[in-house]
Design a protein around this motif. Structure first.
Motif, PDB file in Angstrom:
ATOM      1  N   ASN A  40     -20.262   9.364  -5.547  1.00 36.24           N
ATOM      2  CA  ASN A  40     -19.256   9.340  -4.770  1.00 36.24           C
ATOM      3  C   ASN A  40     -18.214  10.520  -5.219  1.00 36.24           C
ATOM      4  OD1 ASN A  40     -18.521   6.542  -3.194  1.00 36.24           O
ATOM      5  ND2 ASN A  40     -19.282   6.103  -5.113  1.00 36.24           N
ATOM      6  N   ILE A  41     -17.668  11.206  -4.144  1.00 38.60           N
ATOM      7  CA  ILE A  41     -16.822  12.509  -4.418  1.00 38.60           C
ATOM      8  C   ILE A  41     -15.639  12.148  -3.605  1.00 38.60           C
ATOM      9  CG2 ILE A  41     -16.595  14.924  -4.250  1.00 38.60           C
ATOM     10  CD1 ILE A  41     -19.609  15.211  -4.316  1.00 38.60           C
ATOM     11  N   ASN A  42     -14.338  12.304  -4.241  1.00 38.11           N
ATOM     12  CA  ASN A  42     -13.185  12.096  -3.613  1.00 38.11           C
ATOM     13  C   ASN A  42     -12.165  13.343  -4.053  1.00 38.11           C
ATOM     14  OD1 ASN A  42     -12.954   9.378  -2.284  1.00 38.11           O
ATOM     15  ND2 ASN A  42     -13.945   8.983  -4.111  1.00 38.11           N
ATOM     16  N   ALA A  43     -11.614  13.719  -3.121  1.00 33.48           N
ATOM     17  CA  ALA A  43     -10.581  14.923  -3.348  1.00 33.48           C
ATOM     18  C   ALA A  43      -9.634  15.166  -2.335  1.00 33.48           C
ATOM     19  CB  ALA A  43     -11.384  16.424  -3.305  1.00 33.48           C
ATOM     20  N   SER A  76       5.363  18.657   4.754  1.00 33.41           N
ATOM     21  CA  SER A  76       4.341  18.828   3.669  1.00 33.41           C
ATOM     22  C   SER A  76       3.083  18.587   4.406  1.00 33.41           C
ATOM     23  CB  SER A  76       4.374  17.718   2.653  1.00 33.41           C
ATOM     24  OG  SER A  76       4.330  16.608   3.307  1.00 33.41           O
ATOM     25  N   LEU A  77       1.885  19.192   3.856  1.00 26.07           N
ATOM     26  CA  LEU A  77       0.690  18.998   4.619  1.00 26.07           C
ATOM     27  C   LEU A  77      -0.479  18.577   3.463  1.00 26.07           C
ATOM     28  CD1 LEU A  77       0.094  22.677   6.648  1.00 26.07           C
ATOM     29  CD2 LEU A  77      -0.030  20.282   7.368  1.00 26.07           C
ATOM     30  N   GLY A  78      -1.348  17.737   3.869  1.00 25.89           N
ATOM     31  CA  GLY A  78      -2.493  17.403   3.087  1.00 25.89           C
ATOM     32  C   GLY A  78      -3.804  17.462   3.913  1.00 25.89           C
ATOM     33  N   PHE A  79      -4.807  17.526   2.821  1.00 29.23           N
ATOM     34  CA  PHE A  79      -6.387  17.605   3.415  1.00 29.23           C
ATOM     35  C   PHE A  79      -7.001  16.683   2.320  1.00 29.23           C
ATOM     36  CE2 PHE A  79     -10.462  19.012   2.879  1.00 29.23           C
ATOM     37  CZ  PHE A  79     -11.232  18.698   4.157  1.00 29.23           C
ATOM     38  N   SER A  80      -7.777  15.864   2.462  1.00 33.84           N
ATOM     39  CA  SER A  80      -8.499  14.935   1.781  1.00 33.84           C
ATOM     40  C   SER A  80     -10.016  14.823   2.350  1.00 33.84           C
ATOM     41  CB  SER A  80      -7.878  13.422   1.589  1.00 33.84           C
ATOM     42  OG  SER A  80      -7.580  12.971   2.762  1.00 33.84           O
ATOM     43  N   THR A  81     -10.814  14.298   1.442  1.00 39.64           N
ATOM     44  CA  THR A  81     -12.130  14.291   1.850  1.00 39.64           C
ATOM     45  C   THR A  81     -12.802  13.046   0.945  1.00 39.64           C
ATOM     46  OG1 THR A  81     -14.225  15.136   2.035  1.00 39.64           O
ATOM     47  CG2 THR A  81     -13.301  15.926   0.132  1.00 39.64           C
ATOM     48  N   SER A  82     -13.397  12.337   1.365  1.00 41.86           N
ATOM     49  CA  SER A  82     -14.308  11.168   0.717  1.00 41.86           C
ATOM     50  C   SER A  82     -15.869  11.231   1.389  1.00 41.86           C
ATOM     51  CB  SER A  82     -13.671   9.823   0.992  1.00 41.86           C
ATOM     52  OG  SER A  82     -14.605   8.698   0.413  1.00 41.86           O
ATOM     53  N   MET A  83     -16.642  11.306   0.118  1.00 43.22           N
ATOM     54  CA  MET A  83     -18.172  11.445   0.313  1.00 43.22           C
ATOM     55  C   MET A  83     -19.117  10.567  -0.250  1.00 43.22           C
ATOM     56  SD  MET A  83     -18.355  15.593   0.324  1.00 43.22           S
ATOM     57  CE  MET A  83     -17.301  16.730   1.335  1.00 43.22           C
ATOM     58  N   LEU A 118     -19.794  11.113   5.046  1.00 46.50           N
ATOM     59  CA  LEU A 118     -18.986  12.255   5.075  1.00 46.50           C
ATOM     60  C   LEU A 118     -17.440  12.018   5.907  1.00 46.50           C
ATOM     61  CD1 LEU A 118     -21.414  15.119   5.054  1.00 46.50           C
ATOM     62  CD2 LEU A 118     -20.833  13.493   3.254  1.00 46.50           C
ATOM     63  N   ALA A 119     -16.422  11.932   5.042  1.00 50.69           N
ATOM     64  CA  ALA A 119     -15.102  11.530   5.784  1.00 50.69           C
ATOM     65  C   ALA A 119     -14.045  12.880   5.558  1.00 50.69           C
ATOM     66  CB  ALA A 119     -14.463  10.448   5.339  1.00 50.69           C
ATOM     67  N   PHE A 120     -13.266  13.227   6.675  1.00 51.16           N
ATOM     68  CA  PHE A 120     -12.208  14.383   6.392  1.00 51.16           C
ATOM     69  C   PHE A 120     -11.029  13.872   7.093  1.00 51.16           C
ATOM     70  CE2 PHE A 120     -16.494  16.048   6.607  1.00 51.16           C
ATOM     71  CZ  PHE A 120     -16.663  16.729   5.524  1.00 51.16           C
ATOM     72  N   THR A 121      -9.863  14.294   6.208  1.00 55.98           N
ATOM     73  CA  THR A 121      -8.501  14.036   6.883  1.00 55.98           C
ATOM     74  C   THR A 121      -7.609  14.837   6.647  1.00 55.98           C
ATOM     75  OG1 THR A 121      -9.017  11.609   6.545  1.00 55.98           O
ATOM     76  CG2 THR A 121      -6.656  12.172   7.029  1.00 55.98           C
ATOM     77  N   LEU A 122      -6.797  15.309   7.692  1.00 58.29           N
ATOM     78  CA  LEU A 122      -5.666  16.258   7.890  1.00 58.29           C
ATOM     79  C   LEU A 122      -4.248  15.541   7.832  1.00 58.29           C
ATOM     80  CD1 LEU A 122      -4.975  19.184   7.601  1.00 58.29           C
ATOM     81  CD2 LEU A 122      -4.954  19.353   9.965  1.00 58.29           C
ATOM     82  N   ASP A 123      -3.350  15.650   7.203  1.00 60.42           N
ATOM     83  CA  ASP A 123      -2.038  15.090   7.231  1.00 60.42           C
ATOM     84  C   ASP A 123      -0.883  15.990   7.323  1.00 60.42           C
ATOM     85  OD1 ASP A 123      -2.838  12.080   6.867  1.00 60.42           O
ATOM     86  OD2 ASP A 123      -3.446  12.499   4.836  1.00 60.42           O
ATOM     87  N   TYR A 124       0.238  15.661   8.143  1.00 65.24           N
ATOM     88  CA  TYR A 124       1.287  16.345   8.138  1.00 65.24           C
ATOM     89  C   TYR A 124       2.470  15.162   8.103  1.00 65.24           C
ATOM     90  CZ  TYR A 124       5.335  18.597   9.831  1.00 65.24           C
ATOM     91  OH  TYR A 124       6.808  19.088  10.137  1.00 65.24           O
ATOM     92  N   VAL A 125       3.563  15.615   7.190  1.00 66.22           N
ATOM     93  CA  VAL A 125       4.490  14.419   7.077  1.00 66.22           C
ATOM     94  C   VAL A 125       5.961  15.234   7.095  1.00 66.22           C
ATOM     95  CG1 VAL A 125       5.910  12.915   5.413  1.00 66.22           C
ATOM     96  CG2 VAL A 125       3.363  12.961   5.560  1.00 66.22           C
ATOM     97  N   HIS A 126       6.949  14.664   7.964  1.00 64.99           N
ATOM     98  CA  HIS A 126       7.958  15.312   7.948  1.00 64.99           C
ATOM     99  C   HIS A 126       9.115  14.372   7.602  1.00 64.99           C
ATOM    100  CE1 HIS A 126      11.539  17.647   9.375  1.00 64.99           C
ATOM    101  NE2 HIS A 126      12.040  16.603  10.091  1.00 64.99           N
ATOM    102  N   LYS A 127       9.917  14.727   6.619  1.00 59.03           N
ATOM    103  CA  LYS A 127      11.074  13.776   6.181  1.00 59.03           C
ATOM    104  C   LYS A 127      12.382  14.311   6.780  1.00 59.03           C
ATOM    105  CE  LYS A 127       8.790  12.737   1.733  1.00 59.03           C
ATOM    106  NZ  LYS A 127       8.930  12.546   0.368  1.00 59.03           N
TER     107      LYS A 127
END
Length: 806
Positions: free
Chosen positions: A305-308, A319-326, A368-377
């Motif tokens: 398992n790889i998570n980053a 803010s921006l976020g990129f994550s992956t789970s493999m 393999l999973a890839f996610t892109l997040d954007y959050v506005h406060k």
């Protein structure tokens, strides 16, 4: 002692009754205007310099202290990694602090001694919060923490809440893996950074309507710039084979950048020994033959398992976020070997023949999973807009070779048969979602959101038979199945808190469009439906220590993709697994009523009605002498029961957790091999769990857990599962100011967690005796380096579609 306390209370009551009381409340934030959850808030009297009241901030940084007498006090707010805030307060009225800002402290914390505390429980309007940060559980792995979480049962490789499988989230983001993969991930992940476990029996509208209860694992807040890491490992020795788990995590935080990576590998071998007996019955209800099978399976796996993830704060509001789970399961390390010997007896119970089957199987998985997040406060505290997109690429392939020799009682060969099967499944998942949160005021909150997802699946099965040692494709049992599903969802939710009441309600709507196509059979299936999922929660605080609550929730369980596949996947010459592309989704209506006494004891009544549940049921074809494992909708399933839980401190070094559940389960299903006759299987059952937590030494660096589990016979589909029990013990010692820890223990000391399964009704008669490596000798270690008291920014996205991959 109790009598003296009562007398003192009677004497003080008149004074309390006529004293004027005030309150303090407000919000705590950091330099970036982010709320600080779980900060300590203390009130010290200047008269005697004693702490008179205290509390902690909630997830939004809000605190309130009530029933304060007029006078002069020192008001102090503190949180690990920040400079404490302190001021003098002359209390002659209610005081509200709009914002208390804590300044970040950049000092290293390696010299600080952290003494473990016992876990605590807090009930909110829609969930139960089990706080474990810095507790005696924080040096375990996450799966062990779940074993001790109120209302959660971890047994036989499964995680359940009220007899149903929950969905696992981390920081309100769903974990990307299947049930078995989730268990292995949690078992290999240290609980050092876990702040709390939220048990959401009936999830509100914000959560996906898919699935049953939700377990939300809340990790700590990022508080200090710097680097920290850890290395951990576990060794478990069963009766036959060892099981290992090794991993490392690394986290770095700068002013605007957060990075996290975790790698875990779990090489293991598992052994299972089953005995199975089948009585085949004719139309006159007489036994025509009986089979007795001795089944041994060795399964070798080595999941990686790889998570980053990377988070970047553009400014204080964006803010921006990129994550992956493999998940990577290589073919050369994923092997299954099955040897089974079956004795066939005639109607007079005389041995007629035998057949011996050897099944050799290899699998390979890339998830393999890839996610892109954007959050506005927004400028208003707590108002937030979140946008997320996600893609999963799932690729699974499997190859099996099955050889069977049929022999007479004197061992003379009758014939040999051989077949091979290649199967593959490729799934591509795309989702986009938007969530909006708006605090109306300090006591009311509005939430809304929408989501669209598309799942495209291609399933291939090629079966080959051998004629005169020549390999030929079996076209009747080979096929390609295409599946396409699109889901549109939207929700709204409103919550409100008063002094003695809390209320939350919402509704989620989901429209689903499904298309299936079996190419070889030229069988197409189309289906679409619109469903509404309301939720309602009400909590009444009778006083500071007693609460009443009621909630209602509707949920959906969509069939797993493999359950929709119409292939006949042969396990051997006489048994196969098959799905149904026309399976209906299961709809659950759940009602819960509970009472908490003295903040310690909870009694909870629940009722759950499951409409069109999907189960894999084994049916015996008495004419063809074949076992069919069929994924099918049963007519209905009803369960209700009474649960009791308590988590209490008996002494300074001994805490006790007790869970007991008395429940009734009623399954009504169609007997597919008995003229589709409606059949009922029902039973009252009991399970109980007692866990003792002990701490030793002055700094409580030596701890012990002693737990006992009992499950009475219970109904599951058409079967009755026998009773099971188990006694576990675990010792743990921390070293070097909590930088390192070692543990040793034994699970299922008396090897009593094996079970039997009886399926006997109408013309069906199957008995299974299952024996696994339940008794395990365990060793574990964890070492932290760098500025190790930081917390990670590990996260997962909310995607129920991935949970249906396996």
């Amino acid at each position: 002692m109790l009598k003296n306390l009562f007398y003192h209370f009677i004497l003080l009551f008149p004074l309390v009754s006529f004293s004027q009381e005030y309150r303090l409340n407000g919000y705590v934030k950091d330099d970036d205007a982010h709320s600080i959850a779980y900060a300590n808030v203390l009130i010290t009297s200047l008269e005697n310099l004693k702490i008179t009241h205290g509390t902690t901030t909630d997830e939004k940084g809000y605190f309130i202290i009530e029933n304060l007498k007029a006078g002069d006090y020192i008001f102090k707010v503190s949180f690990l990694g920040f400079k404490a805030y302190s001021t003098r307060v002359e209390l002659d009225r209610n005081i509200h602090f709009d914002t208390i800002v804590l300044e970040e402290s950049l000092e290293m914390l390696d010299g600080v001694m952290v003494v473990a505390k016992r876990p605590t429980i807090n009930r909110m309007v829609d969930r139960l919060v089990f706080n474990v940060e810095n507790s005696t559980l924080s040096n375990n792995n996450v799966l062990d923490v779940l074993r001790h979480t109120p209302g959660v049962l971890v047994h036989d490789g499964a995680i359940t809440i009220k007899q149903s499988t929950p969905t696992i989230y981390i920081n309100d983001r769903k974990v990307y893996l299947s049930s078995s993969e989730i268990r292995q991930l949690l078992e290999g992940t240290s609980a050092t950074n876990v702040k709390s476990i939220e048990v959401i029996t009936n999830p509100p509208a914000k959560y996906e309507a898919e699935g049953g209860a939700v377990l939300n694992i809340v990790t700590g807040k990022n508080i200090i710039a710097g680097y920290h890491g850890s290395a951990f490992g576990n060794y478990r020795q069963g009766s036959e084979f060892p099981k290992y788990s090794f991993g490392t995590s690394h986290f770095f935080k700068a002013k605007k950048l957060n990075t996290y990576i975790n790698y875990t590998i779990s090489p293991r071998k598992d052994f299972r020994h089953n005995n199975e007996s089948i009585n085949f019955i004719n139309n006159n209800n007489q036994n025509t033959s009986s089979w007795e099978t001795d089944y041994k399976r060795i399964r070798e796996t080595s999941n990686q398992n790889i998570n980053a993830n990377i988070d970047y704060d553009i400014d204080s509001h964006n803010s921006l976020g990129f994550s992956t789970s493999m998940l990577i399961v290589p073919r050369n390390q994923t092997k299954t070997s099955i040897n089974s010997l079956t004795k066939v007896f005639n109607s007079s119970k005389l041995l007629d023949s035998t057949f011996n089957t050897l099944n050799r199987k290899v699998d390979e998985t890339f998830n393999l999973a890839f996610t892109l997040d954007y959050v506005h406060k927004f400028k208003k505290e707590g108002e937030k807009l979140s946008i997320s997109t996600h893609h999963t690429n799932y690729d699974f392939s499997s190859f099996q070779n099955v050889d069977t020799d049929y022999r007479f009682p004197d061992n003379a060969l009758i014939r040999s048969n051989r077949f091979q099967t290649f199967s593959s499944q490729v799934i591509k998942l795309y989702t986009s979602q938007v969530d909006y949160e708006l605090p109306i005021n300090s006591t009311a909150q509005f939430e809304a959101g929408s989501k669209v997802s598309n799942i495209n699946s291609k399933n291939v099965l090629n079966q080959f038979i051998f004629e005169n040692d020549i390999k030929i494709e079996d076209l009747q049992n080979s096929d390609t199945f295409l599946y396409d599903e699109t889901n549109y969802a939207a929700y709204i939710s409103y919550s409100k808190n008063w002094d003695h009441w809390s209320f939350k309600s919402g509704v989620r709507g989901e429209y689903t469009d499904i298309k299936g196509n079996s190419l070889s059979a030229n069988q197409k299936s189309n289906n679409n439906y619109l469903k509404l999922f309301p939720s309602f929660y009400l909590l009444h605080r009778l006083n500071k220590k007693n609460e009443l609550y009621f909630n209602y929730n509707r949920r959906i369980h969509r069939p797993r993709y493999s359950q929709l596949n119409p292939f006949k996947y042969f396990l051997n010459d006489n048994a196969y697994v098959t799905g149904d592309p026309n399976l209906k989704p299961q709809i659950d209506d759940i009602f819960t009523f509970g009472y908490t006494l003295n903040n310690t004891y909870t009694l909870e009544l629940y009722y759950r009605n499951e409409n069109n549940p999907t189960l894999e049921i084994v049916f015996q074809d008495n004419d063809a002498a074949v076992l069919k494992y069929i994924n099918t909708n049963i007519d209905r399933s009803i369960s209700y029961g009474l649960d009791f839980t308590t988590y209490t401190k008996l002494t300074d070094h001994w805490s006790l957790y007790v869970l007991s559940s008395l429940f009734y389960y009623d399954n009504q299903f169609f007997a597919l091999e008995s003229n589709n006759e409606i059949t009922t299987n029902d039973k009252w059952s009991l399970y109980g769990q007692i866990i003792n937590y002990f701490s030793f030494l002055k700094d409580k660096s030596l701890t012990a857990d002693l737990s006992f589990l009992y499950i009475s016979p219970l109904a599951e589909g058409p079967s009755i599962i026998s009773n099971r029990s188990g006694l576990d013990i675990n010792l743990r010692k921390t070293f070097w100011n909590n930088r390192a820890s070692l543990s040793i223990g034994v699970k299922d000391i008396f090897n009593t967690q094996n079970f039997t399964q009886t399926t006997k009704y109408l013309n069906q008669d199957v008995f299974l005796n299952s024996r696994m490596e339940n008794r395990l000798l365990t060793f574990g270690f964890n070492y932290k380096f760098g500025n190790f008291r930081l917390n990670t920014n590990k996260k997962e996205i909310d995607l129920q579609e991935r949970d249906r991959l396996n």
